[in-house]
Design an enzyme around this catalytic site. Structure first.
Site, PDB file in Angstrom:
ATOM      1  NE  ARG A 236      -4.421  -1.254   0.300  1.00 56.12           N
ATOM      2  CZ  ARG A 236      -4.498  -2.342  -0.423  1.00 56.12           C
ATOM      3  NH1 ARG A 236      -3.635  -2.549  -1.591  1.00 56.12           N
ATOM      4  NH2 ARG A 236      -5.655  -2.900  -0.384  1.00 56.12           N
ATOM      5  CD  GLU A 265      -2.785   3.082  -5.506  1.00 57.95           C
ATOM      6  OE1 GLU A 265      -3.826   2.529  -5.744  1.00 57.95           O
ATOM      7  OE2 GLU A 265      -1.948   2.586  -5.027  1.00 57.95           O
ATOM      8  CG  HIS A 283      -3.024  -0.766  -7.205  1.00 57.85           C
ATOM      9  ND1 HIS A 283      -3.291  -0.052  -5.804  1.00 57.85           N
ATOM     10  CD2 HIS A 283      -3.008  -2.123  -6.667  1.00 57.85           C
ATOM     11  CE1 HIS A 283      -3.683  -0.921  -4.999  1.00 57.85           C
ATOM     12  NE2 HIS A 283      -3.535  -1.958  -5.522  1.00 57.85           N
TER      13      HIS A 283
END
Ligand code: 8YV
Length: 318
Positions: A236, A265, A283
């Protein structure tokens, strides 16, 4: 009547979407322009939620869904779900445990090799038509750094961390790790602090859960990693203090970074875009057809189990 499911993030496998639509009335919240109006219209009847690991679901949203029984996270991280509140209400929160381990570990190693071997730099060099064009061919592309045999430090020796370790060991890397405590079923060296781990490794790979901590990779850790060290993050973004990381990269205090995840993000600090020693991914560590299919199957089965009146096997809250 089919159970109504609020979908907070997309599922990218057509066969899974077909199955979901066959079994349930899917309410695609994530596609709505006026989310508030959509919620006002459907909230009372929503019995299940599908979300992504990064998106999760807030307590405020769960509070607006009085009939909610189950949250199926299409991912393994539950740090964006208010687990305490879900437990309080007896809501099952399921995650796709085990389904994405291999892919995330693969990408961690891929990012490290990409950054230390300068794969993206070499790719651009060829595409830009520079290969063979220089009078002094070796000057424009500096020699890279060897991955095999690197000292690899793993932050969080859970499923993904262990899978990273197995892969790195196959490259003759010396593995060490940090976690809440030492584990007696692994042959790797344990360090109780991040700085101690960072000091003695060439690459730090972040594979920890982000439920309880954030900003743990900070200036102290990056300085301990040092100017020849690489940082890889497939867990993360918030585990890393991004400002400290950007500063360390800008000032050359670490050698480079491979990042699949970011604090906010899809916003990636723009200063990173032009750094040759940084490899960026949007991601995507679990984004293969195989893994997303397995993940989707777990989402479907978890919802089905709940609506059959069973405790979903992948539930983490009940
Ligand atoms: C996914 C993730 O990108 O598993 C997680 O926690 O963050 C990722 O695998 C995401 O969950 C897809 O919806």
């Amino acid at each position: 009547m089919k159970p109504e499911i609020l979908q907070l993030s997309p599922v990218l496998i057509p066969s899974i979407n077909a199955k979901l639509n066959e079994l349930f009335t899917i309410r695609p919240y994530f596609q709505q322009a006026d989310k508030e109006a959509y919620l006002l219209e459907h909230a009372a009847n929503i019995r299940g939620v599908i979300s992504g690991g990064h998106t999760g679901i807030t307590k405020a949203m769960m509070m607006r869904l009085p009939a909610l029984e189950v949250v199926a996270v299409n991912g393994v991280g539950t740090d964006a779900v208010d687990m305490a509140y879900a437990r309080e209400r007896g809501i099952h929160v399921t995650a796709t445990i085990g389904a994405l381990t291999d892919d995330v570990a693969d990408l961690a190693i891929g990012l490290l090799i990409a950054v230390c071997r300068g794969i993206n730099t070499g790719d651009r060099y060829v595409r830009d038509g520079k290969w063979g064009k220089s009078a002094t061919p070796l000057v424009p592309l500096p020699l890279a750094r060897q991955f095999s045999g690197m000292r690899v430090g793993i932050v969080g020796l859970g499923r993904v961390g262990r899978a990273v370790a197995t892969r790195a060991a196959a490259f003759n890397c010396q593995i060490s790790y940090t976690d809440l405590q030492a584990m007696d079923d692994v042959p790797y060296g344990f360090f109780s602090t991040l700085t101690a781990l960072a000091e003695q490794c060439d690459a730090l790979i972040v594979a920890a859960a982000a439920d309880k901590v954030e900003g743990i990779i900070n200036t102290d850790v990056l300085n301990a990693l040092g100017k020849d060290g690489y940082l890889i993050n497939v867990a993360r973004g918030k585990l890393v203090n991004e400002t400290d990381l950007v500063d360390a990269l800008t000032e050359g205090r670490i050698a480079g970074a491979g990042l699949d995840v970011f604090v906010d993000e899809p916003h990636v600090p723009e200063v990173l875009w032009s750094m040759e020693n940084v490899v960026l991914q949007p991601h995507r560590a679990s984004a293969t057809v195989e893994t997303r299919t397995r993940m989707g199957e777990i989402v479907v089965v978890s919802l089905e189990q709940n609506f059959r009146g069973e405790r979903p096997a992948y539930s983490l809250t009940t």
